[in-house]
Design a protein around this motif. Structure first.
Motif, PDB file in Angstrom:
ATOM      1  N   ALA A  99       0.657  85.257  99.340  1.00  0.00           N
ATOM      2  CA  ALA A  99       1.994  85.748  99.695  1.00  0.00           C
ATOM      3  C   ALA A  99       2.843  84.616 100.275  1.00  0.00           C
ATOM      4  CB  ALA A  99       1.887  86.902 100.690  1.00  0.00           C
ATOM      5  N   THR A 100       2.235  83.750 101.070  1.00  0.00           N
ATOM      6  CA  THR A 100       2.971  82.634 101.655  1.00  0.00           C
ATOM      7  C   THR A 100       3.419  81.640 100.596  1.00  0.00           C
ATOM      8  OG1 THR A 100       1.746  82.885 103.721  1.00  0.00           O
ATOM      9  CG2 THR A 100       2.873  80.778 103.371  1.00  0.00           C
ATOM     10  N   VAL A 101       2.524  81.316  99.673  1.00  0.00           N
ATOM     11  CA  VAL A 101       2.874  80.389  98.584  1.00  0.00           C
ATOM     12  C   VAL A 101       4.010  80.968  97.744  1.00  0.00           C
ATOM     13  CG1 VAL A 101       2.034  79.369  96.420  1.00  0.00           C
ATOM     14  CG2 VAL A 101       0.654  79.222  98.505  1.00  0.00           C
ATOM     15  N   LEU A 102       3.920  82.252  97.413  1.00  0.00           N
ATOM     16  CA  LEU A 102       4.974  82.889  96.623  1.00  0.00           C
ATOM     17  C   LEU A 102       6.298  82.940  97.384  1.00  0.00           C
ATOM     18  CD1 LEU A 102       2.970  85.805  94.964  1.00  0.00           C
ATOM     19  CD2 LEU A 102       3.846  83.731  93.867  1.00  0.00           C
ATOM     20  N   PHE A 103       6.232  83.137  98.693  1.00  0.00           N
ATOM     21  CA  PHE A 103       7.435  83.146  99.523  1.00  0.00           C
ATOM     22  C   PHE A 103       8.145  81.799  99.445  1.00  0.00           C
ATOM     23  CE2 PHE A 103       9.216  82.176 103.785  1.00  0.00           C
ATOM     24  CZ  PHE A 103      10.244  83.103 103.801  1.00  0.00           C
ATOM     25  N   VAL A 104       7.388  80.735  99.643  1.00  0.00           N
ATOM     26  CA  VAL A 104       7.970  79.393  99.583  1.00  0.00           C
ATOM     27  C   VAL A 104       8.510  79.102  98.190  1.00  0.00           C
ATOM     28  CG1 VAL A 104       7.428  76.923  99.751  1.00  0.00           C
ATOM     29  CG2 VAL A 104       6.554  78.519 101.482  1.00  0.00           C
ATOM     30  N   GLN A 105       7.756  79.512  97.177  1.00  0.00           N
ATOM     31  CA  GLN A 105       8.195  79.284  95.790  1.00  0.00           C
ATOM     32  C   GLN A 105       9.508  80.007  95.501  1.00  0.00           C
ATOM     33  OE1 GLN A 105       5.437  80.789  92.884  1.00  0.00           O
ATOM     34  NE2 GLN A 105       6.110  79.330  91.336  1.00  0.00           N
ATOM     35  N   ARG A 106       9.623  81.248  95.960  1.00  0.00           N
ATOM     36  CA  ARG A 106      10.868  81.999  95.736  1.00  0.00           C
ATOM     37  C   ARG A 106      12.056  81.333  96.424  1.00  0.00           C
ATOM     38  NH1 ARG A 106       7.235  86.614  96.327  1.00  0.00           N
ATOM     39  NH2 ARG A 106       7.067  87.593  94.290  1.00  0.00           N
ATOM     40  N   LEU A 107      11.827  80.834  97.617  1.00  0.00           N
ATOM     41  CA  LEU A 107      12.908  80.145  98.329  1.00  0.00           C
ATOM     42  C   LEU A 107      13.321  78.864  97.608  1.00  0.00           C
ATOM     43  CD1 LEU A 107      11.908  80.561 102.078  1.00  0.00           C
ATOM     44  CD2 LEU A 107      13.757  81.711 100.848  1.00  0.00           C
ATOM     45  N   ARG A 108      12.356  78.130  97.102  1.00  0.00           N
ATOM     46  CA  ARG A 108      12.646  76.880  96.388  1.00  0.00           C
ATOM     47  C   ARG A 108      13.367  77.132  95.068  1.00  0.00           C
ATOM     48  NH1 ARG A 108       7.287  73.111  97.155  1.00  0.00           N
ATOM     49  NH2 ARG A 108       7.672  72.620  99.331  1.00  0.00           N
ATOM     50  N   GLU A 109      13.084  78.282  94.454  1.00  0.00           N
ATOM     51  CA  GLU A 109      13.712  78.600  93.169  1.00  0.00           C
ATOM     52  C   GLU A 109      15.111  79.185  93.353  1.00  0.00           C
ATOM     53  OE1 GLU A 109      10.906  81.160  91.249  1.00  0.00           O
ATOM     54  OE2 GLU A 109       9.618  79.502  90.633  1.00  0.00           O
ATOM     55  N   GLY A 110      15.579  79.248  94.557  1.00  0.00           N
ATOM     56  CA  GLY A 110      16.943  79.709  94.789  1.00  0.00           C
ATOM     57  C   GLY A 110      17.080  81.181  95.105  1.00  0.00           C
ATOM     58  N   GLY A 111      15.982  81.869  95.366  1.00  0.00           N
ATOM     59  CA  GLY A 111      16.070  83.278  95.743  1.00  0.00           C
ATOM     60  C   GLY A 111      16.664  83.425  97.135  1.00  0.00           C
ATOM     61  N   THR A 112      17.237  84.567  97.392  1.00  0.00           N
ATOM     62  CA  THR A 112      17.819  84.790  98.714  1.00  0.00           C
ATOM     63  C   THR A 112      16.693  84.934  99.744  1.00  0.00           C
ATOM     64  OG1 THR A 112      17.863  87.201  98.534  1.00  0.00           O
ATOM     65  CG2 THR A 112      19.797  85.995  97.697  1.00  0.00           C
ATOM     66  N   PRO A 113      16.932  84.491 100.951  1.00  0.00           N
ATOM     67  CA  PRO A 113      15.902  84.625 101.993  1.00  0.00           C
ATOM     68  C   PRO A 113      15.498  86.078 102.247  1.00  0.00           C
ATOM     69  CG  PRO A 113      17.591  83.084 102.699  1.00  0.00           C
ATOM     70  CD  PRO A 113      18.074  83.709 101.416  1.00  0.00           C
ATOM     71  N   GLN A 114      16.452  87.003 102.129  1.00  0.00           N
ATOM     72  CA  GLN A 114      16.139  88.419 102.358  1.00  0.00           C
ATOM     73  C   GLN A 114      15.178  88.945 101.296  1.00  0.00           C
ATOM     74  OE1 GLN A 114      19.296  87.219 102.171  1.00  0.00           O
ATOM     75  NE2 GLN A 114      19.970  87.343 104.293  1.00  0.00           N
ATOM     76  N   GLU A 115      15.434  88.617 100.034  1.00  0.00           N
ATOM     77  CA  GLU A 115      14.543  89.079  98.955  1.00  0.00           C
ATOM     78  C   GLU A 115      13.173  88.432  99.083  1.00  0.00           C
ATOM     79  OE1 GLU A 115      16.621  88.085  95.388  1.00  0.00           O
ATOM     80  OE2 GLU A 115      17.996  89.778  95.538  1.00  0.00           O
ATOM     81  N   ALA A 116      13.144  87.134  99.380  1.00  0.00           N
ATOM     82  CA  ALA A 116      11.878  86.427  99.527  1.00  0.00           C
ATOM     83  C   ALA A 116      11.073  87.012 100.683  1.00  0.00           C
ATOM     84  CB  ALA A 116      12.125  84.935  99.731  1.00  0.00           C
ATOM     85  N   TYR A 117      11.744  87.305 101.780  1.00  0.00           N
ATOM     86  CA  TYR A 117      11.069  87.877 102.945  1.00  0.00           C
ATOM     87  C   TYR A 117      10.512  89.263 102.649  1.00  0.00           C
ATOM     88  CZ  TYR A 117      10.420  89.759 107.643  1.00  0.00           C
ATOM     89  OH  TYR A 117       9.888  90.352 108.760  1.00  0.00           O
ATOM     90  N   ARG A 118      11.312  90.089 101.975  1.00  0.00           N
ATOM     91  CA  ARG A 118      10.853  91.441 101.622  1.00  0.00           C
ATOM     92  C   ARG A 118       9.616  91.376 100.746  1.00  0.00           C
ATOM     93  NH1 ARG A 118      11.512  94.064  97.351  1.00  0.00           N
ATOM     94  NH2 ARG A 118      13.290  92.902  96.572  1.00  0.00           N
ATOM     95  N   SER A 119       9.634  90.504  99.741  1.00  0.00           N
ATOM     96  CA  SER A 119       8.476  90.342  98.857  1.00  0.00           C
ATOM     97  C   SER A 119       7.271  89.816  99.626  1.00  0.00           C
ATOM     98  CB  SER A 119       8.810  89.391  97.712  1.00  0.00           C
ATOM     99  OG  SER A 119       9.798  89.937  96.889  1.00  0.00           O
ATOM    100  N   TYR A 120       7.540  88.898 100.545  1.00  0.00           N
ATOM    101  CA  TYR A 120       6.460  88.332 101.360  1.00  0.00           C
ATOM    102  C   TYR A 120       5.783  89.418 102.192  1.00  0.00           C
ATOM    103  CZ  TYR A 120       4.170  85.344 104.842  1.00  0.00           C
ATOM    104  OH  TYR A 120       3.264  84.744 105.671  1.00  0.00           O
ATOM    105  N   ARG A 121       6.584  90.233 102.851  1.00  0.00           N
ATOM    106  CA  ARG A 121       6.029  91.313 103.675  1.00  0.00           C
ATOM    107  C   ARG A 121       5.246  92.308 102.834  1.00  0.00           C
ATOM    108  NH1 ARG A 121       9.912  94.342 107.281  1.00  0.00           N
ATOM    109  NH2 ARG A 121       7.934  95.235 107.919  1.00  0.00           N
TER     110      ARG A 121
END
Length: 120
Positions: free
Chosen positions: A29-51
């Motif tokens: 989940a942490t790796v995917l969170f960082v990857q989503r942020l690097r790919e330009g995803g919004t922090p809110q969406e990345a955080y929701r997916s991470y949780r």
């Protein structure tokens, strides 16, 4: 090897798998969170997916930890004390699982999902 040792080993193996799922799920989940942020995803969406990913890993791990406790406690000569301790452990873990389920779904488990789907 006698039955009690086999059951203890199986219970410990199930516990180990439960802990491994929680740890690997948290890492994934942490790796995917960082990857989503690097790919330009919004922090809110990345955080929701991470949780959600972390919560799912914890839920599955908790289920296996409860199974391991049950295997070790009731399979070999359960005592009133050991069953009572097991009941408390299962109660706490069930409350945690329920809380996580509510948190992940933003609804109570018996409420219909958004969009009218009533299946689990």
């Amino acid at each position: 090897m006698d039955f009690a040792r086999i059951v203890e080993a199986v219970g410990q193996a199930v516990d180990l798998v439960g802990v491994a799922i929680i740890v690997l799920g948290a890492l994934t989940a942490t790796v995917l969170f960082v990857q989503r942020l690097r790919e330009g995803g919004t922090p809110q969406e990345a955080y929701r997916s991470y949780r959600q990913g972390l919560g799912r890993a914890i839920l599955l791990g908790l289920e296996l930890l409860v199974a391991g406790d049950i295997i070790r406690t009731v399979a070999v000569a359960p005592t009133f004390t050991s069953v009572g301790v097991l009941a408390l452990i299962v109660l706490v873990r069930t409350f945690l699982s329920f809380s996580l389920e509510v948190e992940l779904g933003n609804r109570l488990p018996w409420q219909a999902r958004r969009g009218g789907d009533v299946t689990g």
